[in-house]
Enzyme design. Structure first.
Site, PDB file in Angstrom:
ATOM      1  N   PRO A 146       0.743  -1.292  -0.063  1.00  0.00           N
ATOM      2  CA  PRO A 146       0.096   0.048   0.080  1.00  0.00           C
ATOM      3  C   PRO A 146       0.609   1.204   0.097  1.00  0.00           C
ATOM      4  CG  PRO A 146      -0.375  -1.479   1.896  1.00  0.00           C
ATOM      5  CD  PRO A 146       0.751  -1.651   1.394  1.00  0.00           C
ATOM      6  N   GLU A 147       0.318   2.086  -0.710  1.00  0.00           N
ATOM      7  CA  GLU A 147       0.948   3.649  -0.558  1.00  0.00           C
ATOM      8  C   GLU A 147      -0.216   4.443  -0.049  1.00  0.00           C
ATOM      9  OE1 GLU A 147       2.663   4.782  -4.509  1.00  0.00           O
ATOM     10  OE2 GLU A 147       2.761   2.646  -5.039  1.00  0.00           O
ATOM     11  N   LYS A 187       2.457   6.324   5.040  1.00  0.00           N
ATOM     12  CA  LYS A 187       1.701   5.137   4.813  1.00  0.00           C
ATOM     13  C   LYS A 187       1.435   4.468   5.941  1.00  0.00           C
ATOM     14  CE  LYS A 187       4.500   4.904   0.596  1.00  0.00           C
ATOM     15  NZ  LYS A 187       5.672   4.545  -0.134  1.00  0.00           N
ATOM     16  N   ARG A 244       4.345 -11.605   3.239  1.00  0.00           N
ATOM     17  CA  ARG A 244       5.713 -11.541   3.400  1.00  0.00           C
ATOM     18  C   ARG A 244       6.607 -11.188   4.680  1.00  0.00           C
ATOM     19  NH1 ARG A 244       7.466  -8.356  -1.969  1.00  0.00           N
ATOM     20  NH2 ARG A 244       9.584  -8.469  -1.112  1.00  0.00           N
ATOM     21  N   HIS A 285      -2.439 -16.006   6.304  1.00  0.00           N
ATOM     22  CA  HIS A 285      -1.200 -15.162   6.783  1.00  0.00           C
ATOM     23  C   HIS A 285      -1.542 -14.123   7.908  1.00  0.00           C
ATOM     24  CE1 HIS A 285       0.468 -17.056   3.458  1.00  0.00           C
ATOM     25  NE2 HIS A 285      -0.302 -16.273   2.577  1.00  0.00           N
ATOM     26  N   ARG A 304      12.728  -2.244  -8.659  1.00  0.00           N
ATOM     27  CA  ARG A 304      11.339  -1.876  -8.966  1.00  0.00           C
ATOM     28  C   ARG A 304      11.246  -1.353 -10.428  1.00  0.00           C
ATOM     29  NH1 ARG A 304      11.482   0.259  -3.413  1.00  0.00           N
ATOM     30  NH2 ARG A 304      11.057  -1.651  -2.180  1.00  0.00           N
TER      31      ARG A 304
END
Length: 286
Positions: free
Chosen positions: A2-3, A59, A112, A92, A266
């Site tokens: 998320p941004e 964020k 992650r 998760h 990226r």
DNA sequence: CGGTTACCCTGGATGC
DNA sequence: TGCATCCAGGGTAACC
């Protein structure tokens, strides 16, 4: 994942479910993600407390406990996200808040495990930590402030935009959108941008982020979802991210997917025609 | 100081 | 089908 728009969407979804509610229990399924206190202290601090306010700082998701009982900051980073008890428990799950009267659960899941859960004893500590790591919010920064911050560095403009210490909230997706909208190549030297170019850049930021918030963020693959498990719609209407090889919305030429220095692995999407690497003489300037 | 790179983790997609 | 490889929206620390 998320941004700013995704985190803002999370916060708006969490508010009605969490604000004013008492925490009846917490389960920290992965204590290594917690910083600022021990898992035992975290549970003791949260249980019985009332979540008075849910907000966003850059964020970060900030949950304030009533009566200065402390603050919980959750950084979703790449793959973190929240889910209300409906429609189903996601995979998760790393942190569970249980609420009473009526019973409900809020899950924070993070495939992650790059996300972080921070505990602060009070708003001052949280504010200090935030100030150390962040510049002004991307929705609020003024043009002159942005110009001054860009002037300070000779790094490429894209990594500068993504540096949370310069301004808070922009990441890889929205940097590409903003740079396309302002017709700037991502490798332009930040300090060399002309006043008119900085003006275009500044003018692009708010509308793009607002549009993305309206669309409830950007979802692809198994990544970001709203607290209800829904996909955000921004990537159906955006200009650059994920559109490599597709026609540029301005000139029709193919969008280039590439990698640029300063951003390790990226992807960067740009239109080589609309975003020239060198500013055109006499034109692009003021 | 400023800029570059490695690394933190893991699941899902892709390729052989 | 099975296994290897690549990819990913963030952020920090070490290094040159």
């Amino acid at each position: 994942m998320p941004e700013l728009p995704e985190v803002e969407t999370m916060v708006r979804g969490l508010r009605p479910a969490l604000e004013g509610r008492a925490v009846s229990s917490v389960e920290l399924h992965d204590p290594t993600m917690l910083l600022g206190c021990t898992a035992e202290e975290f549970a003791a601090n949260c249980v019985g407390a009332v979540a008075s306010r849910v907000g966003r700082r850059g964020k970060w998701v900030v949950v304030e406990l009533a009566g200065d009982a402390g603050m919980i900051v959750i950084q979703p980073r790449m793959t973190g996200g929240f889910r209300l008890a409906e429609p189903e428990r996601p995979e998760h799950v790393r942190l569970t808040f249980r609420l009473a009267n009526p019973d409900a659960s809020i899950w924070f899941s993070d495939a992650r495990r790059l996300g972080r859960i921070l505990w602060f004893d009070g708003p001052d500590q949280a504010a200090a930590a935030f100030a150390r790591a962040h510049g002004p919010d991307a929705l609020e920064i003024g043009r002159d402030d942005l110009a001054a911050r860009l002037k300070k560095t000779r790094r490429a403009v894209k990594p500068t935009l993504m540096d949370q210490k310069v301004l808070a909230g922009i990441g890889n997706i929205y940097a590409d959108e903003v740079l396309f909208e302002s017709r700037l190549h991502p490798l332009r030297v930040s300090a060399d941008l002309k006043p008119a170019e900085v003006g275009r850049l500044h003018a692009a930021i708010r509308p793009i982020l607002d549009r993305a918030i309206e669309a409830e963020g950007a979802s692809f693959d198994a990544g970001y979802r709203t607290v209800l498990g829904l996909e955000g719609g921004f990537l159906a209407v955006n200009s650059m991210y994920g559109r490599g090889g597709l026609p540029c919305k301005a000139c029709g030429g193919p969008i280039l997917k590439t990698k640029i220095a300063g951003l390790i692995g990226r992807p960067t999407y740009l239109c080589p025609k609309c975003q020239p690497e060198k500013p055109r003489r006499g034109r692009a300037g003021d």
